[in-house]
Scaffold this motif. Structure first.
Motif, PDB file in Angstrom:
ATOM      1  N   GLY A 190       0.867  -1.166  -0.236  1.00  0.00           N
ATOM      2  CA  GLY A 190      -0.008   0.085  -0.009  1.00  0.00           C
ATOM      3  C   GLY A 190       0.921   1.354   0.117  1.00  0.00           C
ATOM      4  N   LEU A 191       0.104   2.564  -0.036  1.00  0.00           N
ATOM      5  CA  LEU A 191       0.884   3.894  -0.383  1.00  0.00           C
ATOM      6  C   LEU A 191       0.295   4.865   0.831  1.00  0.00           C
ATOM      7  CD1 LEU A 191       2.797   5.707  -1.671  1.00  0.00           C
ATOM      8  CD2 LEU A 191       0.768   6.198  -3.400  1.00  0.00           C
ATOM      9  N   ILE A 192       0.971   5.451   1.543  1.00  0.00           N
ATOM     10  CA  ILE A 192       0.650   6.500   2.433  1.00  0.00           C
ATOM     11  C   ILE A 192       1.286   7.765   1.781  1.00  0.00           C
ATOM     12  CG2 ILE A 192       0.827   7.477   4.672  1.00  0.00           C
ATOM     13  CD1 ILE A 192       1.067   4.479   5.857  1.00  0.00           C
ATOM     14  N   ARG A 193       0.425   8.437   0.992  1.00  0.00           N
ATOM     15  CA  ARG A 193       1.000   9.512   0.320  1.00  0.00           C
ATOM     16  C   ARG A 193       1.471  10.716   1.404  1.00  0.00           C
ATOM     17  NH1 ARG A 193      -0.097   9.137  -4.767  1.00  0.00           N
ATOM     18  NH2 ARG A 193      -1.558   7.752  -5.413  1.00  0.00           N
ATOM     19  N   ILE A 194       2.368  11.373   1.364  1.00  0.00           N
ATOM     20  CA  ILE A 194       2.975  12.518   1.940  1.00  0.00           C
ATOM     21  C   ILE A 194       2.019  13.381   2.732  1.00  0.00           C
ATOM     22  CG2 ILE A 194       3.475  14.223   0.356  1.00  0.00           C
ATOM     23  CD1 ILE A 194       6.395  14.413   1.510  1.00  0.00           C
ATOM     24  N   PRO A 195       0.890  13.763   2.201  1.00  0.00           N
ATOM     25  CA  PRO A 195      -0.141  14.648   2.862  1.00  0.00           C
ATOM     26  C   PRO A 195      -0.832  13.883   3.943  1.00  0.00           C
ATOM     27  CG  PRO A 195      -0.640  14.981   0.840  1.00  0.00           C
ATOM     28  CD  PRO A 195       0.684  13.797   0.916  1.00  0.00           C
ATOM     29  N   GLU A 196      -0.903  12.715   3.932  1.00  0.00           N
ATOM     30  CA  GLU A 196      -1.452  11.598   4.729  1.00  0.00           C
ATOM     31  C   GLU A 196      -0.497  10.988   5.894  1.00  0.00           C
ATOM     32  OE1 GLU A 196      -4.715  11.348   5.248  1.00  0.00           O
ATOM     33  OE2 GLU A 196      -5.096  12.568   3.364  1.00  0.00           O
ATOM     34  N   ILE A 197       0.801  11.528   6.249  1.00  0.00           N
ATOM     35  CA  ILE A 197       1.624  11.081   7.107  1.00  0.00           C
ATOM     36  C   ILE A 197       1.668  12.020   8.384  1.00  0.00           C
ATOM     37  CG2 ILE A 197       4.231  10.964   7.537  1.00  0.00           C
ATOM     38  CD1 ILE A 197       4.554  10.236   4.491  1.00  0.00           C
TER      39      ILE A 197
ATOM     40  N   GLU B  73       1.647  18.253  10.428  1.00  0.00           N
ATOM     41  CA  GLU B  73       2.655  19.242   9.930  1.00  0.00           C
ATOM     42  C   GLU B  73       2.860  19.013   8.388  1.00  0.00           C
ATOM     43  OE1 GLU B  73       2.766  21.908  11.957  1.00  0.00           O
ATOM     44  OE2 GLU B  73       1.637  20.810  13.443  1.00  0.00           O
ATOM     45  N   PRO B  74       3.309  19.984   7.724  1.00  0.00           N
ATOM     46  CA  PRO B  74       3.988  19.634   6.357  1.00  0.00           C
ATOM     47  C   PRO B  74       5.447  19.033   6.513  1.00  0.00           C
ATOM     48  CG  PRO B  74       3.169  22.069   6.763  1.00  0.00           C
ATOM     49  CD  PRO B  74       3.176  21.484   8.120  1.00  0.00           C
ATOM     50  N   ILE B  75       5.524  18.244   5.701  1.00  0.00           N
ATOM     51  CA  ILE B  75       6.785  17.388   5.665  1.00  0.00           C
ATOM     52  C   ILE B  75       7.526  18.045   4.511  1.00  0.00           C
ATOM     53  CG2 ILE B  75       7.985  15.000   5.492  1.00  0.00           C
ATOM     54  CD1 ILE B  75       5.494  13.814   6.841  1.00  0.00           C
ATOM     55  N   GLU B  76       8.776  18.443   4.879  1.00  0.00           N
ATOM     56  CA  GLU B  76       9.730  19.139   3.866  1.00  0.00           C
ATOM     57  C   GLU B  76      10.691  17.973   3.341  1.00  0.00           C
ATOM     58  OE1 GLU B  76      11.728  22.554   5.332  1.00  0.00           O
ATOM     59  OE2 GLU B  76      10.236  23.389   6.100  1.00  0.00           O
ATOM     60  N   ASP B  77      10.837  16.849   4.141  1.00  0.00           N
ATOM     61  CA  ASP B  77      11.939  15.920   3.510  1.00  0.00           C
ATOM     62  C   ASP B  77      11.476  14.648   4.170  1.00  0.00           C
ATOM     63  OD1 ASP B  77      13.892  14.341   2.682  1.00  0.00           O
ATOM     64  OD2 ASP B  77      15.647  15.536   3.571  1.00  0.00           O
TER      65      ASP B  77
ATOM     66  N   GLN C 213      -4.170  -3.828  -3.414  1.00  0.00           N
ATOM     67  CA  GLN C 213      -3.372  -2.461  -2.984  1.00  0.00           C
ATOM     68  C   GLN C 213      -4.307  -1.576  -2.237  1.00  0.00           C
ATOM     69  OE1 GLN C 213      -1.892  -1.251  -6.690  1.00  0.00           O
ATOM     70  NE2 GLN C 213       0.056  -2.453  -6.548  1.00  0.00           N
ATOM     71  N   PHE C 214      -3.616  -0.828  -1.407  1.00  0.00           N
ATOM     72  CA  PHE C 214      -4.540   0.263  -0.719  1.00  0.00           C
ATOM     73  C   PHE C 214      -3.836   1.333  -0.401  1.00  0.00           C
ATOM     74  CE2 PHE C 214      -1.769  -2.159   2.452  1.00  0.00           C
ATOM     75  CZ  PHE C 214      -1.481  -1.195   3.090  1.00  0.00           C
ATOM     76  N   ASN C 215      -4.643   2.485  -0.148  1.00  0.00           N
ATOM     77  CA  ASN C 215      -4.142   3.729   0.174  1.00  0.00           C
ATOM     78  C   ASN C 215      -4.461   3.856   1.751  1.00  0.00           C
ATOM     79  OD1 ASN C 215      -2.953   5.066  -2.222  1.00  0.00           O
ATOM     80  ND2 ASN C 215      -5.224   4.914  -3.013  1.00  0.00           N
ATOM     81  N   GLY C 216      -3.602   4.610   2.562  1.00  0.00           N
ATOM     82  CA  GLY C 216      -3.648   4.600   4.024  1.00  0.00           C
ATOM     83  C   GLY C 216      -3.376   6.078   4.466  1.00  0.00           C
ATOM     84  N   SER C 217      -3.753   6.250   5.651  1.00  0.00           N
ATOM     85  CA  SER C 217      -3.463   7.730   6.279  1.00  0.00           C
ATOM     86  C   SER C 217      -3.180   7.550   7.802  1.00  0.00           C
ATOM     87  CB  SER C 217      -4.827   8.388   6.499  1.00  0.00           C
ATOM     88  OG  SER C 217      -4.661   9.728   6.977  1.00  0.00           O
ATOM     89  N   MET C 218      -1.707   8.077   8.067  1.00  0.00           N
ATOM     90  CA  MET C 218      -1.203   8.048   9.384  1.00  0.00           C
ATOM     91  C   MET C 218      -1.870   9.135   9.952  1.00  0.00           C
ATOM     92  SD  MET C 218       2.454   6.799   8.633  1.00  0.00           S
ATOM     93  CE  MET C 218       3.116   7.403  10.055  1.00  0.00           C
ATOM     94  N   LYS C 219      -2.165  10.386   9.193  1.00  0.00           N
ATOM     95  CA  LYS C 219      -2.762  11.588   9.788  1.00  0.00           C
ATOM     96  C   LYS C 219      -4.097  11.470  10.478  1.00  0.00           C
ATOM     97  CE  LYS C 219      -3.960  14.823   6.904  1.00  0.00           C
ATOM     98  NZ  LYS C 219      -3.810  15.749   5.681  1.00  0.00           N
ATOM     99  N   ILE C 220      -5.127  10.719   9.838  1.00  0.00           N
ATOM    100  CA  ILE C 220      -6.372  10.605  10.430  1.00  0.00           C
ATOM    101  C   ILE C 220      -6.246  10.041  11.828  1.00  0.00           C
ATOM    102  CG2 ILE C 220      -6.997   8.058   9.542  1.00  0.00           C
ATOM    103  CD1 ILE C 220      -9.609   9.639   8.688  1.00  0.00           C
TER     104      ILE C 220
END
Length: 92
Positions: A32-39, A42-46, A74-81
């Motif tokens: 699966g994929l956790i896209r950067i905005p879902e991590i 706060e904004p992630i620069e690197d 396959q899936f998409n996930g969110s740590m942010k939620i």
């Protein structure tokens, strides 16, 4: 073939790859994929400074791939939620 990953459930997976746009994680052999905005909240620069291959991460599954277009699960996930809930917020 029945799906082993369920939308809305929380899982713990292993980071298998890191790309500038997100983290690839695996749960019980399902990628699966956790896209950067879902991590993070706060904004992630690197992304390479906040993640590492082999690290365990908790996330909620947002959606599954279309089995017609991609027959392998396959899936998409969110740590942010989960961070929103941890902070007592109800709106994401």
């Amino acid at each position: 073939m029945p799906r082993s990953i369920v939308v809305g459930n929380v899982y713990e997976g292993i980071v298998t790859r890191i790309k500038p746009y997100g983290l690839f994680v695996e749960v019980d052999g399902v990628p699966g994929l956790i896209r950067i905005p879902e991590i993070s909240l706060e904004p992630i620069e690197d992304i390479f400074k906040v993640a590492e291959i082999g690290k365990r991460v908790r996330f909620q599954v947002l959606n599954l791939n279309d089995p017609v277009q991609r027959p392998h699960e396959q899936f998409n996930g969110s740590m942010k939620i989960l961070l929103y809930r941890q902070n007592g917020e109800t709106e994401v």
